[in-house]
Motif scaffolding. Structure first.
Motif, mmCIF file in Angstrom:
data_model
loop_
_atom_site.group_PDB
_atom_site.id
_atom_site.type_symbol
_atom_site.label_atom_id
_atom_site.label_comp_id
_atom_site.label_asym_id
_atom_site.label_seq_id
_atom_site.Cartn_x
_atom_site.Cartn_y
_atom_site.Cartn_z
ATOM 1 N N UNK A 56 0.965 -1.262 -0.097
ATOM 2 C CA UNK A 56 -0.197 0.132 0.003
ATOM 3 C C UNK A 56 0.915 1.166 0.035
ATOM 4 N N UNK A 57 0.012 2.413 -0.248
ATOM 5 C CA UNK A 57 1.036 3.492 -0.265
ATOM 6 C C UNK A 57 -0.134 4.408 0.657
ATOM 7 N N UNK A 58 0.563 4.916 1.898
ATOM 8 C CA UNK A 58 -0.157 5.857 2.733
ATOM 9 C C UNK A 58 0.359 7.108 2.597
ATOM 10 N N UNK A 59 -0.707 8.185 2.461
ATOM 11 C CA UNK A 59 -0.250 9.647 2.619
ATOM 12 C C UNK A 59 -0.287 9.886 4.064
ATOM 13 N N UNK A 60 0.711 10.376 4.491
ATOM 14 C CA UNK A 60 0.877 10.539 6.258
ATOM 15 C C UNK A 60 0.502 12.065 6.445
ATOM 16 N N UNK A 61 0.278 13.159 5.405
ATOM 17 C CA UNK A 61 0.217 14.222 5.658
ATOM 18 C C UNK A 61 -1.035 14.546 6.581
ATOM 19 N N UNK A 62 -0.840 15.407 7.629
ATOM 20 C CA UNK A 62 -1.855 15.863 8.510
ATOM 21 C C UNK A 62 -2.281 14.751 9.591
ATOM 22 N N UNK A 63 -1.567 13.440 9.326
ATOM 23 C CA UNK A 63 -2.272 12.185 10.377
ATOM 24 C C UNK A 63 -1.422 12.368 11.643
ATOM 25 N N UNK A 64 -2.034 12.350 12.800
ATOM 26 C CA UNK A 64 -1.316 12.341 14.086
ATOM 27 C C UNK A 64 -0.599 10.824 14.311
ATOM 28 N N UNK A 65 0.602 10.911 14.702
ATOM 29 C CA UNK A 65 1.168 9.412 14.941
ATOM 30 C C UNK A 65 2.026 9.505 16.226
ATOM 31 N N UNK A 113 -4.972 9.626 18.207
ATOM 32 C CA UNK A 113 -3.945 9.404 17.040
ATOM 33 C C UNK A 113 -4.405 8.434 15.885
ATOM 34 N N UNK A 114 -4.087 8.854 14.776
ATOM 35 C CA UNK A 114 -4.615 8.312 13.463
ATOM 36 C C UNK A 114 -3.502 6.863 13.438
ATOM 37 N N UNK A 115 -2.397 7.010 13.764
ATOM 38 C CA UNK A 115 -1.338 6.101 13.438
ATOM 39 C C UNK A 115 -0.635 5.633 14.658
ATOM 40 N N UNK A 116 -0.365 4.432 15.060
ATOM 41 C CA UNK A 116 0.598 3.899 16.208
ATOM 42 C C UNK A 116 1.854 3.094 15.558
ATOM 43 N N UNK A 117 2.763 3.741 15.991
ATOM 44 C CA UNK A 117 4.089 2.725 15.700
ATOM 45 C C UNK A 117 4.844 2.097 16.777
ATOM 46 N N UNK A 118 5.155 0.866 16.822
ATOM 47 C CA UNK A 118 5.907 0.214 17.875
ATOM 48 C C UNK A 118 5.935 -1.171 17.706
ATOM 49 N N UNK A 119 6.828 -1.741 18.389
ATOM 50 C CA UNK A 119 7.138 -3.149 18.469
ATOM 51 C C UNK A 119 5.757 -4.058 18.212
ATOM 52 N N UNK A 156 0.457 0.851 12.728
ATOM 53 C CA UNK A 156 -1.100 0.587 12.705
ATOM 54 C C UNK A 156 -2.192 1.626 12.424
ATOM 55 N N UNK A 157 -2.812 1.297 11.499
ATOM 56 C CA UNK A 157 -3.825 2.481 11.137
ATOM 57 C C UNK A 157 -5.098 2.261 12.242
ATOM 58 N N UNK A 158 -5.330 3.404 12.694
ATOM 59 C CA UNK A 158 -6.384 3.308 13.958
ATOM 60 C C UNK A 158 -7.762 4.216 13.361
ATOM 61 N N UNK A 159 -7.543 5.213 12.810
ATOM 62 C CA UNK A 159 -8.820 6.158 12.576
ATOM 63 C C UNK A 159 -9.141 5.925 11.235
ATOM 64 N N UNK A 160 -10.454 6.421 10.957
ATOM 65 C CA UNK A 160 -11.062 6.508 9.798
ATOM 66 C C UNK A 160 -10.553 7.379 8.717
ATOM 67 N N UNK A 161 -9.783 8.484 9.264
ATOM 68 C CA UNK A 161 -8.928 9.485 8.333
ATOM 69 C C UNK A 161 -7.774 8.721 7.849
ATOM 70 N N UNK A 162 -7.234 7.819 8.702
ATOM 71 C CA UNK A 162 -6.062 6.936 8.398
ATOM 72 C C UNK A 162 -6.356 6.000 7.168
ATOM 73 N N UNK A 163 -7.628 5.241 7.182
ATOM 74 C CA UNK A 163 -8.128 4.422 6.279
ATOM 75 C C UNK A 163 -8.324 4.916 5.049
ATOM 76 N N UNK A 164 -8.929 6.325 5.208
ATOM 77 C CA UNK A 164 -8.963 6.956 3.859
ATOM 78 C C UNK A 164 -7.863 7.223 3.002
ATOM 79 N N UNK A 165 -7.019 7.460 3.917
ATOM 80 C CA UNK A 165 -5.725 7.723 3.164
ATOM 81 C C UNK A 165 -4.798 6.600 2.417
ATOM 82 N N UNK A 166 -5.099 5.333 2.665
ATOM 83 C CA UNK A 166 -4.071 4.355 2.349
ATOM 84 C C UNK A 166 -4.827 3.715 0.931
ATOM 85 N N UNK A 167 -3.676 3.365 0.114
ATOM 86 C CA UNK A 167 -4.205 3.253 -1.406
ATOM 87 C C UNK A 167 -3.248 1.636 -1.664
ATOM 88 N N UNK A 168 -4.205 1.021 -2.260
ATOM 89 C CA UNK A 168 -3.720 -0.517 -2.620
ATOM 90 C C UNK A 168 -2.970 -0.289 -3.695
#
Length: 225
Positions: A56-65, A113-119, A156-168
């Motif tokens: 996928x390609x994820x547009x991260x602009x404006x997303x809280x991480x 948060x829209x995105x969580x990064x971790x182990x 990890x994509x958590x919010x509806x906004x993040x899911x709207x930004x991901x492209x297969x």
């Protein structure tokens, strides 16, 4: 900023669905990805079945991480999230008290948060976490263990906004004969190295979970650095 991500699955997933997924995953319900294609191939074959690394390609602009591996967080914040979401833990009075203490003092507020990064708490790494919570290993030993076996980050994509930004983009087949074996070997290496590290003499200055509870250690304490 755009980020290339991979999701390992038994299926081709062209449109990830917001609101799906298990609440008992590491960080709760969400779409779990990695920037490492090889790890996604392993995760796709985790049940010894053929699968796919969905790209996928994820547009991260404006997303809280929320990046749990950034300097302002420590491994206890990650553990608190596991304690809040993962249901299976070894049962003991110390473990139950430890989980309660972690959630009360180290649990990040992830709602905004829209995105969580971790182990990612694969089987071996979750067992390391359980050992620490049960007071069997020190904080230093846990931190060292989390760097065994080429552990990768998950995004990890958590919010509806993040899911709207991901492209297969594409899906790449993953063979169970190759990638299940790789996953098992990586897990075996991590457990072997962990056993070796536990055989080393403990440092008298090491901090254990009981020390953290007894001394009321909380976020920001210099002893956690």
């Amino acid at each position: 900023m755009k980020k290339i991500l991979y999701h390992g699955s038994e299926n081709i997933i062209e449109k990830p669905q917001w609101g799906k997924g298990a609440l008992t995953n590491d960080y709760g319900r969400g779409f779990y990805c990695t920037e490492n294609k090889e790890l996604a191939m392993e995760w796709a074959c985790a049940k010894n079945t053929n699968g796919y690394a969905n790209q996928y390609e994820l547009d991260m602009r404006g997303l809280l991480v929320l990046n749990l591996n950034s300097p302002e967080y420590n491994i206890l914040n990650w553990l608190a999230l596991l304690a809040d979401h993962r249901t299976y833990w070894e049962k003991s009075s110390i473990s139950e008290q430890a989980k309660k203490y972690l959630k009360e003092n180290f649990l990040p507020d992830i709602k905004k948060y829209d995105i969580i990064i971790g182990y990612r708490a694969d089987d071996s790494y979750f067992s390391f976490a359980q050992d620490f919570v049960a007071n069997a290993i020190s904080l230093r030993q846990l931190d060292n263990a989390m760097h065994l076996g080429r552990l990768g980050e998950q995004v990890v994509l958590k919010s509806w906004e993040a899911f709207e930004r991901i492209k297969f983009i594409d899906s790449v087949p993953a063979s169970k004969e190759e990638y299940f074996a790789k996953k098992m070997m990586r897990d075996k290496e991590a457990r072997r190295d962990y056993r070796r590290s536990k055989e080393q003499l403990a440092d008298m200055n090491d901090i254990y979970m009981l020390d953290i509870m007894r001394e009321g250690i909380k976020n920001g304490d210099q002893r956690l650095q």
